[in-house]
Design an enzyme around this catalytic site. Structure first.
Site, PDB file in Angstrom:
ATOM      1  CB  CYS A  33      -0.914   0.017   1.221  1.00 47.31           C
ATOM      2  SG  CYS A  33      -1.810   1.588   1.407  1.00 47.31           S
TER       3      CYS A  33
ATOM      4  CB  CYS B  13      -2.061   4.685   4.264  1.00 47.31           C
ATOM      5  SG  CYS B  13      -3.494   4.050   3.382  1.00 47.31           S
ATOM      6  CB  SER B  14       0.131   0.855   6.436  1.00 47.33           C
ATOM      7  OG  SER B  14       1.157   1.803   6.507  1.00 47.33           O
ATOM      8  CB  CYS B  15      -4.452  -0.684   2.654  1.00 47.64           C
ATOM      9  SG  CYS B  15      -5.153   0.973   2.721  1.00 47.64           S
TER      10      CYS B  15
END
Lengths: 225, 246
Positions: free
Chosen positions: B146, B149-151
């Site tokens: 991701c 962000c940090s999905c």
């Protein structure tokens, strides 16, 4: 219809393809939370959802994206979350600077009201059971639009202006983009497509002839190629 | 279902006991803050230096404020932390993978409709509402990132490791996935196609790794033991039992 506006808000979070970030450093046997406070921060977002805070991912992500670039890179993940949460709580009048400084509650401070979703975007987050016409179909050639809106947008800079192929229609979702204050622009329900970009289209000679990058795109982010 | 977070932590009763517990916590945080530099309550002008630098104290102060305002119940926070420390993690995804390796019909369902097939195990919920499973083969290697962000698929893999959330991985995975994979010990021949999945919307990805050779005699449970988190992100292969024992 479109939530995309011309302005300049290309922040450090949009880092796909950037150089100079250093090595990847996996940690063997990494714990879920390294410190107790990290777990509390993670859980705080969750339990604040009924108060209209934290459950709106666009607003929460935008609050993180507003962290100044130097801090964004220096902060740990949960420091960023905490900064974003405090930002949201202050912006919504839930806590005051004086309360944060003292750790005590100001009896004069207004009490927030419970609300599940922002009024301008009642559809919320997730796949919607809405039958809307799809502008694109699988196999269509598309180009990702240029967009530097003042708020949150889910259109990576490295895809903008690049051409790809629609490989999947994922159904209808509400747009999660926000304005410059982090308020969701509105629902704008539309199809979300998975678009295949050839590595060479994105990266030129640094790319690979065989490889591809797949990115989800809200319909508003695309135009026919 | 839109906007729901169906993990049973949204208890909305603010009981007397919670308030009592809150008062205790508020006192503790106040005392900690006072020890740092400032009285717990004051009305003079001040800048933000009075906020304790120690983030643990700042988090505790925020929690106590929200408890005192009767917005949250510390027991709900405890439940969230407990769920992600003890129940929601990559062992869930490993069960999915082992089933797909041993049951061709399940594998077909999983690849055709990841959400429905993962739902058979009950591993849906926050950040895993809409799942797509991509299969690694001798010809295709899939990798998930991701960049914005940090999905990450929480219900099947738990919370992401620090490296997945880090700037180096997010920046590099899309532009030089083969170099990233080499650093993780996966050296792909040129004729293998690399597919990088950048989770920019609400679809979350699980990689179905290749079943290692020499595992024909293993049970589904034994196979699940071999499956690592990294193999389901796509940065590792699943090692055969002999290799993983080393």
């Amino acid at each position: 219809m479109t939530g995309i506006r011309n302005s300049t808000h290309d922040a450090i979070h949009d880092m796909g393809g950037m150089d100079g970030m250093g090595p990847i450093e996996p940690e063997p046997n990494e714990p879920v939370f390294h410190e107790t406070w990290e777990g509390r921060v993670f859980a705080l977002r969750r339990v604040l959802v009924p108060w209209g805070l934290g459950g709106n991912w666009g607003s929460f992500r935008f609050a993180q994206e507003r962290v100044p670039a130097a801090d964004y890179l220096r902060f740990s993940y949960y420091e960023r979350w905490f900064t974003a949460l405090v930002d949201l709580l202050r912006a919504n009048g839930v806590v005051t600077d004086a309360e944060l400084a003292s750790g005590g509650v100001d009896p004069e401070a207004p009490r927030p009201e419970r609300r599940e979703r922002p009024p301008q975007a009642p559809l919320g987050f997730g796949l919607l059971d809405l039958d809307l016409p799809a502008r694109f179909g699988v196999g269509d050639a598309v180009r990702a639009r240029h967009a530097s809106p003042p708020g949150h947008v889910r259109l990576p800079r490295y895809t903008q202006g690049k051409c790809g192929t629609v490989v999947r229609d994922n159904g209808v979702y509400a747009l999660q983009d926000t304005d410059e204050r982090g308020q969701q622009l509105g629902d704008f329900p539309q199809h979300v497509y998975t678009v295949r970009f050839a590595s060479r289209e994105l990266w030129g000679d640094r790319g690979s002839e065989r490889d591809a990058i797949y990115v989800e795109m809200w319909e508003d982010y695309l135009e026919p190629a | 279902m839109a906007g729901s977070e169906p993990e049973g932590v949204g208890r909305r009763k603010f009981l007397k006991e919670a308030a009592a517990g809150a008062a205790g916590m508020a006192g503790a945080a106040g005392a900690a803050g006072a020890a740092e530099s400032a009285p717990a309550r004051h009305d003079h002008d001040h800048d933000h230096q009075v906020v304790p630098d120690d983030i643990a104290l700042r988090v505790r102060a925020l929690e106590s404020i929200l408890v005192e305002k009767e917005m949250i119940d510390p027991a709900d926070l405890d439940a969230v932390v407990d769920a992600y420390e003890n129940r929601i993690g990559p062992r869930n995804g490993a069960q999915i993978v082992a089933r797909a390796w041993t049951d061709p019909e399940y594998r077909a369902r999983l690849l055709a409709d990841g959400t429905a097939a993962i739902g058979e195990f009950g591993f849906l919920g926050a950040q895993g509402e809409h799942m797509v499973v991509v299969e690694n083969t001798a010809e295709i290697h899939n990798l998930v990132v991701c960049t914005l962000c940090s999905c990450y698929p929480w219900p099947t893999l738990g919370l992401p490791p620090v490296w997945y959330k880090s700037a180096p991985y997010r920046a590099r995975a899309v532009i030089e996935p083969r170099a990233v994979l080499r650093e993780f010990g996966v050296d792909l021949p040129d004729d293998v196609e690399v597919r990088v999945w950048d989770s920019t919307a609400e679809i979350r990805y699980l990689v179905l790794p290749e079943r290692p050779a020499g595992t024909e005699g293993l049970t589904e449970e034994q196979l699940a033991e071999l499956v690592t988190r990294d193999s389901m992100i796509g940065v590792a292969r699943v090692a055969a039992p002999r290799e993983s024992a080393q």
